[in-house]
Scaffold this active site. Structure first.
Site, PDB file in Angstrom:
ATOM      1  N   ASP A 173       0.849  -1.186   0.000  1.00 53.08           N
ATOM      2  CA  ASP A 173       0.000   0.000   0.000  1.00 53.08           C
ATOM      3  C   ASP A 173       0.896   1.252   0.000  1.00 53.08           C
ATOM      4  OD1 ASP A 173      -3.150   0.666   0.593  1.00 53.08           O
ATOM      5  OD2 ASP A 173      -1.862   2.135   1.566  1.00 53.08           O
ATOM      6  N   TYR A 303      -3.344  11.396   1.952  1.00 50.63           N
ATOM      7  CA  TYR A 303      -3.956  11.429   0.620  1.00 50.63           C
ATOM      8  C   TYR A 303      -3.964  12.854   0.071  1.00 50.63           C
ATOM      9  CZ  TYR A 303      -5.548   6.589   0.953  1.00 50.63           C
ATOM     10  OH  TYR A 303      -5.580   5.222   1.031  1.00 50.63           O
ATOM     11  N   HIS A 351      -4.679  -7.732  -0.791  1.00 52.86           N
ATOM     12  CA  HIS A 351      -3.962  -6.476  -0.583  1.00 52.86           C
ATOM     13  C   HIS A 351      -3.216  -6.450   0.748  1.00 52.86           C
ATOM     14  CE1 HIS A 351      -3.214  -2.187  -1.003  1.00 52.86           C
ATOM     15  NE2 HIS A 351      -3.708  -1.993   0.196  1.00 52.86           N
TER      16      HIS A 351
END
Length: 373
Positions: A173, A303, A351
């Site tokens: 990630d 983000y 993931h």
């Protein structure tokens, strides 16, 4: 080591545990349109069951498990950095820095630290350093400007503080971006980079599609679906991280749902529910860390920062890639930005590989780094 390095233990006050229990007892459940499952978000009936489990969940047992590994904090570039530092009993162990992502934490490495530090073959041993990404977990408070590149530069300083001249980097990630950047900013010390769990849409160029295998076409189709319906969280966190955080920091059920949806969407597609892929109490440990540290806003800020930054990555240190189901990885595309010398593909896991398939991930990490010992 600098004078700012301090031993650290996780010690959530009893009052915070009682506050969580009270909030879970008083949750106000939303209405839901009849007849829908997960396609409009986390179903109310399902989440009720997970909340009931959270009410019985033993945080202290997991806190003890986390505290079994030596932990520290230090100050780097004005930021408090928390990290686990698990040394191997084997003297020739290779230092390895692990980087988690969102909505992850250092708790996701609990299943792999032991096998990495104390393997059956001492030649595969690592000294593990696992920092909390700035703004996540216990690496708080946060100031602006902490994007992927700045994190990578902080990791280089951290490993230098720890006295490691040569080391490897691994991550999924966020770590699948930060680890290669670390190799780029500290190439004389990083011997190799191993990554998994990238979520970015493959930067396809004209002519790529005709060379794709059937499996790669399936990955690209899955990436298209994710881009169409599964990126709303990133848009919110990348544009208005503070606004979305009010609901997440005031409601533990809101924080749980926000994270749980990603575990449903990103774990092994062969598993129907999140707890079919990841032990539910381990997942609740991850959510609890976000809740107790009140890091919904500061973790979402990453983000925002990266939306306004560019990761200028060029092929550098030798890189290994482990591809699990849900990873939209296409080798010919990744080779434009990475010097790939090792490539593995798995049919089990997803993931969150360190949680879903720790045996496969550990074995692949060992295999990749053997060439650098």
């Amino acid at each position: 080591m600098t004078s700012e390095v301090k031993p650290f233990r996780i010690e959530v006050p009893d009052a915070d545990l009682e506050d969580l229990r009270e909030r879970l007892r008083r949750v106000r459940w939303p209405r839901q349109l009849p007849g829908y499952g997960w396609d409009r978000g986390v179903p109310v009936a399902y989440l009720r069951g997970v909340v009931e489990r959270w009410q019985r969940y033993d945080w202290r047992a997991w806190e003890t498990r986390l505290n079994a590994h030596p932990q520290f904090t230090t100050r780097i570039d004005g930021q408090t950095i928390h990290y686990l530092h698990a040394r191997s009993p084997h003297p020739d162990a290779l230092p390895l820095i692990l980087t988690h992502g969102w909505p992850g934490s250092v708790a996701e490495f609990l299943e792999i630290i032991g096998p990495l530090t104390d393997p059956a073959d001492p030649r595969d041993a690592f000294n593990v350093v696992a920092p909390s990404v700035p703004g996540h977990g216990f690496s708080v408070p946060l100031e602006e400007g902490w994007d992927h590149d700045r994190i990578a530069r902080a990791w280089a300083v951290l490993m230098r503080e720890l006295g490691y001249e040569q080391y490897g980097a691994q991550g999924g990630d966020t770590g699948s971006v930060v680890s290669p950047l670390l190799g780029q900013v500290d190439p004389s010390h990083v011997v190799g980079v191993h990554i998994n769990g990238g979520l970015a849409y493959p930067p396809i160029e004209p002519g790529d599609v005709e060379h794709l295998t059937d499996v790669e076409r399936e990955r690209l189709a899955a990436a298209d679906r994710l881009r169409a319906v599964g990126t709303g969280y990133a848009e919110l966190q990348g544009t208005r991280p503070q606004t979305v955080s009010f609901g997440l920091s005031d409601s533990p059920v809101g924080q749980l749902a926000w994270i749980l949806e990603k575990f449903w969407e990103w774990t092994d597609p062969a598993r129907e529910l999140p707890e079919d892929a990841v032990e539910l109490d381990h997942l609740l440990t991850d959510v609890s860390i976000y809740w107790f540290t009140n890091t919904s806003a500061s973790s979402a800020n990453l983000y925002y920062e990266n939306r306004h930054a560019t990761d200028d990555l060029e092929p550098g240190v030798p890189t290994g890639v482990a591809v699990f189901p849900t990873d939209p990885a296409i080798r010919r595309v990744l080779e434009r930005r990475h010097r790939i010398v090792h490539w593995s593909e798995f049919t089990r896991g997803g993931h969150f590989a360190a949680l879903e398939a720790p045996d496969l991930l550990v074995d692949d990490i060992r295999t990749f780094f053997r060439q650098f010992r």
